[in-house]
Motif scaffolding. Sequence first.
Motif, short mmCIF file in Angstrom:
data_model
loop_
_atom_site.label_atom_id
_atom_site.label_comp_id
_atom_site.label_asym_id
_atom_site.label_seq_id
_atom_site.Cartn_x
_atom_site.Cartn_y
_atom_site.Cartn_z
N ILE A 52 0.86 -1.18 0.00
CA ILE A 52 0.00 0.00 0.00
C ILE A 52 0.90 1.23 0.00
N ASP A 53 0.68 2.13 -0.95
CA ASP A 53 1.51 3.34 -0.96
C ASP A 53 0.87 4.42 -0.08
N ALA A 54 1.50 5.58 0.00
CA ALA A 54 1.04 6.64 0.90
C ALA A 54 -0.34 7.16 0.54
N ASP A 55 -0.74 6.98 -0.71
CA ASP A 55 -2.08 7.42 -1.13
C ASP A 55 -3.13 6.34 -0.94
N GLY A 56 -2.70 5.18 -0.44
CA GLY A 56 -3.65 4.09 -0.22
C GLY A 56 -3.85 3.20 -1.43
N VAL A 57 -3.04 3.38 -2.48
CA VAL A 57 -3.18 2.58 -3.70
C VAL A 57 -2.44 1.25 -3.52
#
Length: 323
Positions: A52-57
């Motif tokens: 999960i990246d910082a944007d929630g993707v």
Amino acid sequence: MAVKRFLLLASLALLAAFLLTGCSARPGAGETAAAAADAALALDLPALTIDIDADGVPSIAGAPLSSFASLAPGLTDFRLGSDLVAQLMEANIQHIQIATVPDGLRILVNGAALPSLRWDEERLANLSDLVDLLGPAVPSVVKAALPLISDVGVGVTLRFPLAQGADVIPLQAEGAATAPAAREAVLAQIGKAPVIRIPVVYDMEGNYTVQGITDAEWQALTGAPFGQLKLDAELVKNAVAAGVRTATVRTDAEGIHIALNDKELPVLGWGEGELLNLVKLAADAGMLQGAGMDADALVGLLEALLPVIEVSDVSIHVTFPAQ
């Protein structure tokens, strides 16, 4: 038609191969294969790792989940909000693992086991009976999966971005292995485990009595808000209509037991120090901070109390009215 089938099988094979490149070690790996050695169906797979990246993707092996829309449309709907990811990073939660094993479902956060479900053949059979009792309220896929769950070892690992300056936490961290010893020390000190049994009888309006004393009388006697234990009349009506006559909640060193109509359901287990892991995780995440409350002192107090809680035999037996 043959060409379409070939393309579908080829796509699935490529997907499986690709997903396996995004896998990690699964807690309890190998246990399902060993337990289901003679079973016709057995799956024992590594954990699917989703970053999960910082944007929630979310992504698998660097590819966004949206890449698999044609093969696994359900996966493409999964996404976390950036605010939630930020909170997890602030709490230094680096990974969450969920895995099935023959005797239950394991949940680990930062490599430490948390209270999770434990079952055996009898408890799974009782759960299947409950599903049948509830009828259409339970999705058909759940009914179909229950008989197979002990022969399927699968899992998923969610990995989150590291907060700045945070040290990497391994997937397999040491848990509170001293929990059984701590319980034995408590029993040696107090002699016998504390026992509390409370029989509760409800009527169709959701009012209850304990040994003939009403909720209002208990509240007047103790000053405690026992009136809040009154149930909604519709809930009682639905339980009675579903054939639920009794419900029991009991705790012991194994965990929290729930039984409906005297049939034991899967246990929420804490027998190997999972409660202490949960307390420490809450402390590290800042969830124990409060007005005038010292988190370290509170953790120390809870650490001392948990073995007493774990060895205590506490049960609440609820009886519903006859239909």
